[in-house]
Design an enzyme around this catalytic site. Structure first.
Site, PDB file in Angstrom:
ATOM      1  N   THR A  58      12.210  -7.993 -11.260  1.00 14.40           N
ATOM      2  CA  THR A  58      11.484  -9.496 -11.239  1.00 14.40           C
ATOM      3  C   THR A  58      10.399  -9.524 -10.379  1.00 14.40           C
ATOM      4  O   THR A  58      10.363  -9.084  -9.195  1.00 14.40           O
ATOM      5  CB  THR A  58      12.639 -10.433 -11.002  1.00 14.40           C
ATOM      6  OG1 THR A  58      13.542 -10.197 -11.670  1.00 14.40           O
ATOM      7  CG2 THR A  58      11.904 -11.783 -11.099  1.00 14.40           C
ATOM      8  N   ASN A 113      -8.004   3.926   8.690  1.00  9.75           N
ATOM      9  CA  ASN A 113      -7.402   3.100   9.161  1.00  9.75           C
ATOM     10  C   ASN A 113      -7.667   3.035  10.806  1.00  9.75           C
ATOM     11  O   ASN A 113      -7.621   1.868  11.504  1.00  9.75           O
ATOM     12  CB  ASN A 113      -5.832   2.714   8.979  1.00  9.75           C
ATOM     13  CG  ASN A 113      -5.154   4.062   8.792  1.00  9.75           C
ATOM     14  OD1 ASN A 113      -5.406   4.794   8.313  1.00  9.75           O
ATOM     15  ND2 ASN A 113      -4.042   3.957   9.696  1.00  9.75           N
ATOM     16  N   HIS A 116      -1.629  -7.690   2.428  1.00  9.79           N
ATOM     17  CA  HIS A 116      -1.653  -8.354   3.926  1.00  9.79           C
ATOM     18  C   HIS A 116      -2.732  -7.781   4.865  1.00  9.79           C
ATOM     19  O   HIS A 116      -2.862  -8.058   6.199  1.00  9.79           O
ATOM     20  CB  HIS A 116      -0.189  -7.930   4.606  1.00  9.79           C
ATOM     21  CG  HIS A 116       0.008  -6.522   5.045  1.00  9.79           C
ATOM     22  ND1 HIS A 116       0.161  -6.216   6.302  1.00  9.79           N
ATOM     23  CD2 HIS A 116       0.547  -5.492   4.507  1.00  9.79           C
ATOM     24  CE1 HIS A 116       0.291  -4.776   6.331  1.00  9.79           C
ATOM     25  NE2 HIS A 116       0.592  -4.435   5.325  1.00  9.79           N
ATOM     26  N   CYS A 170       1.892   2.967  12.895  1.00 15.50           N
ATOM     27  CA  CYS A 170       3.023   3.653  12.318  1.00 15.50           C
ATOM     28  C   CYS A 170       3.490   4.601  13.448  1.00 15.50           C
ATOM     29  O   CYS A 170       4.621   5.045  13.519  1.00 15.50           O
ATOM     30  CB  CYS A 170       2.969   4.202  11.149  1.00 15.50           C
ATOM     31  SG  CYS A 170       1.959   3.201   9.922  1.00 15.50           S
ATOM     32  N   GLY A 183       0.839  -1.152  -0.191  1.00 17.64           N
ATOM     33  CA  GLY A 183       0.031   0.183  -0.079  1.00 17.64           C
ATOM     34  C   GLY A 183       0.996   1.160   0.091  1.00 17.64           C
ATOM     35  O   GLY A 183       0.761   2.255  -0.616  1.00 17.64           O
ATOM     36  N   SER A 184       1.865   1.358   0.793  1.00 19.74           N
ATOM     37  CA  SER A 184       2.579   2.357   0.790  1.00 19.74           C
ATOM     38  C   SER A 184       3.359   2.739  -0.471  1.00 19.74           C
ATOM     39  O   SER A 184       3.494   4.080  -0.709  1.00 19.74           O
ATOM     40  CB  SER A 184       3.911   2.348   1.887  1.00 19.74           C
ATOM     41  OG  SER A 184       3.385   2.022   3.189  1.00 19.74           O
ATOM     42  N   SER A 215      -3.531  -3.446  -0.669  1.00 17.39           N
ATOM     43  CA  SER A 215      -2.541  -4.038  -0.117  1.00 17.39           C
ATOM     44  C   SER A 215      -2.933  -5.644   0.196  1.00 17.39           C
ATOM     45  O   SER A 215      -3.942  -5.791   0.737  1.00 17.39           O
ATOM     46  CB  SER A 215      -1.938  -3.316   1.102  1.00 17.39           C
ATOM     47  OG  SER A 215      -0.799  -3.865   1.831  1.00 17.39           O
ATOM     48  N   GLN A 224      -7.770  -0.148   3.299  1.00 17.29           N
ATOM     49  CA  GLN A 224      -8.621  -0.673   4.422  1.00 17.29           C
ATOM     50  C   GLN A 224     -10.047  -0.979   3.879  1.00 17.29           C
ATOM     51  O   GLN A 224     -10.566  -1.809   4.620  1.00 17.29           O
ATOM     52  CB  GLN A 224      -8.811   0.414   5.469  1.00 17.29           C
ATOM     53  CG  GLN A 224      -7.528   0.792   6.366  1.00 17.29           C
ATOM     54  CD  GLN A 224      -7.240  -0.410   7.310  1.00 17.29           C
ATOM     55  OE1 GLN A 224      -7.957  -1.332   7.719  1.00 17.29           O
ATOM     56  NE2 GLN A 224      -5.906  -0.642   7.664  1.00 17.29           N
TER      57      GLN A 224
HETATM   58  C1  LIG Z   1      -1.664  -0.706   6.052  1.00 14.76           C
HETATM   59  C2  LIG Z   1      -2.130   0.743   5.055  1.00 14.76           C
HETATM   60  C3  LIG Z   1      -1.078   1.169   4.345  1.00 14.76           C
HETATM   61  C4  LIG Z   1       0.321   0.820   4.003  1.00 14.76           C
HETATM   62  O1  LIG Z   1       0.114  -0.445   3.543  1.00 14.76           O
HETATM   63  P1  LIG Z   1       1.302  -1.451   3.371  1.00 14.76           P
HETATM   64  O2  LIG Z   1       1.067  -2.520   2.317  1.00 14.76           O
HETATM   65  O3  LIG Z   1       1.505  -1.874   4.606  1.00 14.76           O
HETATM   66  O4  LIG Z   1       2.627  -0.459   2.794  1.00 14.76           O
HETATM   67  C5  LIG Z   1      -1.430   2.401   3.662  1.00 14.76           C
HETATM   68  N1  LIG Z   1      -2.665   3.033   3.930  1.00 14.76           N
HETATM   69  C6  LIG Z   1      -3.576   2.388   4.689  1.00 14.76           C
HETATM   70  C7  LIG Z   1      -5.086   2.917   4.854  1.00 14.76           C
HETATM   71  C8  LIG Z   1      -3.278   1.421   5.559  1.00 14.76           C
HETATM   72  O5  LIG Z   1      -4.268   1.046   6.433  1.00 14.76           O
END
Ligand SMILES: *Cc1c(COP(=O)(O)O)cnc(C)c1O
Length: 393
Positions: free
Chosen positions: A238, A152, A202, A326, A72-73, A200, A180
């Site tokens: 890759t 989040n 995870h 964070c 996500g980042s 994302s 989210q």
């Molecule tokens: C967790 C999160 C991210 C970051 O995602 P990562 O895959 O951990 O880099 C970005 N935005 C929101 C709203 C999140 O909850």
């Protein structure tokens, strides 16, 4: 081992067994480089196409509009910087909000050093932006609106469709951080007028370190990683084949079972919220009652520090969060709670408990048994609480 209850699904989720099973062969026998033309390569390339299609289907996109990233980042960084720099000739103004994830906020702050101007919209006490504020903030220099789908920390869902419409009418690109929202809210990028979007793996029971950016065909953007021809020459390197396979499977599972999944979380969330309100006084639920993620619970417990609450909960095996993952470890109050207009000292005392697929009724019962005791014990040490209690008698 003592009882453990995980209530931090907004921070990360465990990988589902089916997801892990599907990933396994791509670590070992099907280890080829997808760019290679022999059979090992083809064996690794084909599952990437499958995953891309599954993810596209989950959000109403076309497979060629999905770009794999490291999460996500990265997607937020790429979308915002890439669109900003590629459209600089049209203007230098970006609109976002005060409650974005740091991946968006810090990217915007970075762009301010390179000649971009950023408007950070206020939110109301429930965490929603007002559309009139957005309309007023638009200038003839505005090139991008970046507003998160769902927050989040407090779980508030923004009026995404209306924001998309405003962006479209004004010919401004609309990016949304939907990390989210995926799996918790129905997402259709066409219906919602979204031009770019971060998701994302995870956060939806897939592996860490893999995510995607949706980018509407025709949106002008700079490449993110220069090098090989992967991801339509826009994000070289890759491919993380096992990660992509896992993300694809996780996206498929979460969309197939979405109604059931949402229902499960909503029931437990309501039980937890009502239980806390019944058992503990001087509490305040943060966020919105209606426009809220189905698994999000976020409370202020007056007279208590969020950090001490978390540590005490950890001692009885309950994992939650105060502020966002964070910011934990820092003593600053959450920027999200501050944006709601909560005073500094109160913004310190928040607890976020987020529910997911594996949460059970017994987990919630356990929290409702332990939390009131802990809150009482911590308050008994607070002189301010004693004063207020004394005054009430
Ligand atoms: C967790 C999160 C991210 C970051 O995602 P990562 O895959 O951990 O880099 C970005 N935005 C929101 C709203 C999140 O909850």
């Amino acid at each position: 081992m003592n009882k453990r209850v995980y209530l931090d699904y907004a921070a990360t989720t465990p990988v589902k067994e089916e997801v892990f099973e599907e990933m396994k062969p791509y670590f070992t026998e099907k280890f080829g480089n997808p760019s290679s033309i022999y059979s090992y390569g083809r064996e690794a390339k084909q599952p990437i196409d499958v995953a891309r299609t599954r993810i596209a289907n989950a959000v109403g996109a076309k497979p060629e509009e999905i770009y794999f990233t490291a999460g996500g980042s990265e997607s937020d960084n790429w979308a915002i910087k890439g669109i900003a720099f590629a459209n600089k000739n049209k203007g230098n103004h970006i609109i976002t909000t005060k409650i974005e994830h740091h991946a968006v906020l810090h990217t915007c702050e970075y762009l301010e050093k390179y000649g971009f101007e950023v408007t950070y919209l206020e939110v109301d006490e429930f965490g929603r932006i007002h559309l009139e504020d957005l309309e007023k903030a638009i200038t003839d220099k505005t090139i991008l609106i970046s507003i998160m789908f769902a927050n989040n920390e407090i779980g508030t869902i923004q009026p995404i469709k209306e924001i998309g419409q405003i962006a479209r009418e004004n010919k401004i690109y609309f990016h949304t951080d939907a990390v989210q929202a995926l799996g918790n809210v129905k997402i259709d990028v066409d219906d919602l007028n979204i031009d770019s979007m971060s998701i994302s793996s995870h956060k939806i029971y897939g592996p860490k370190g893999i995510g995607a950016m949706y980018l509407r065909k025709g949106v002008k953007i700079h490449s993110f990683v220069h090098g090989g021809a992967q991801e339509r020459k826009r994000r070289a390197g890759t491919e993380n084949v096992p990660g992509i396979v896992g993300f694809g499977k996780a996206a498929q599972l979460i969309t197939e079972n979405m109604d059931e999944h949402i229902n499960h979380m909503m029931c437990l969330k309501d039980k937890l919220i009502n239980g806390i309100i019944e058992r503990i006084d001087f509490v305040k639920l943060n966020g919105h009652s209606e426009y809220r993620l189905p698994g999000n619970v976020n409370f202020i417990f007056e007279f208590i520090e969020g950090e001490s609450l978390l540590l005490s909960l950890d001692l009885v095996g309950i994992a939650g969060s105060s502020g966002s993952a964070c910011t934990s470890g820092s003593l600053d109050p959450s920027h999200v709670l501050m944006a709601l207009g909560l005073p500094h000292e109160i913004a310190h005392g928040s607890l976020r408990l987020t529910i997911g697929s594996f949460t059970t009724e017994e987990d919630i019962d356990y929290v409702l048994e332990e939390l009131p005791k802990i809150v009482q014990r911590l308050r008994d040490m607070s002189p301010l609480y004693e004063e207020v209690k004394g005054g009430q008698k």
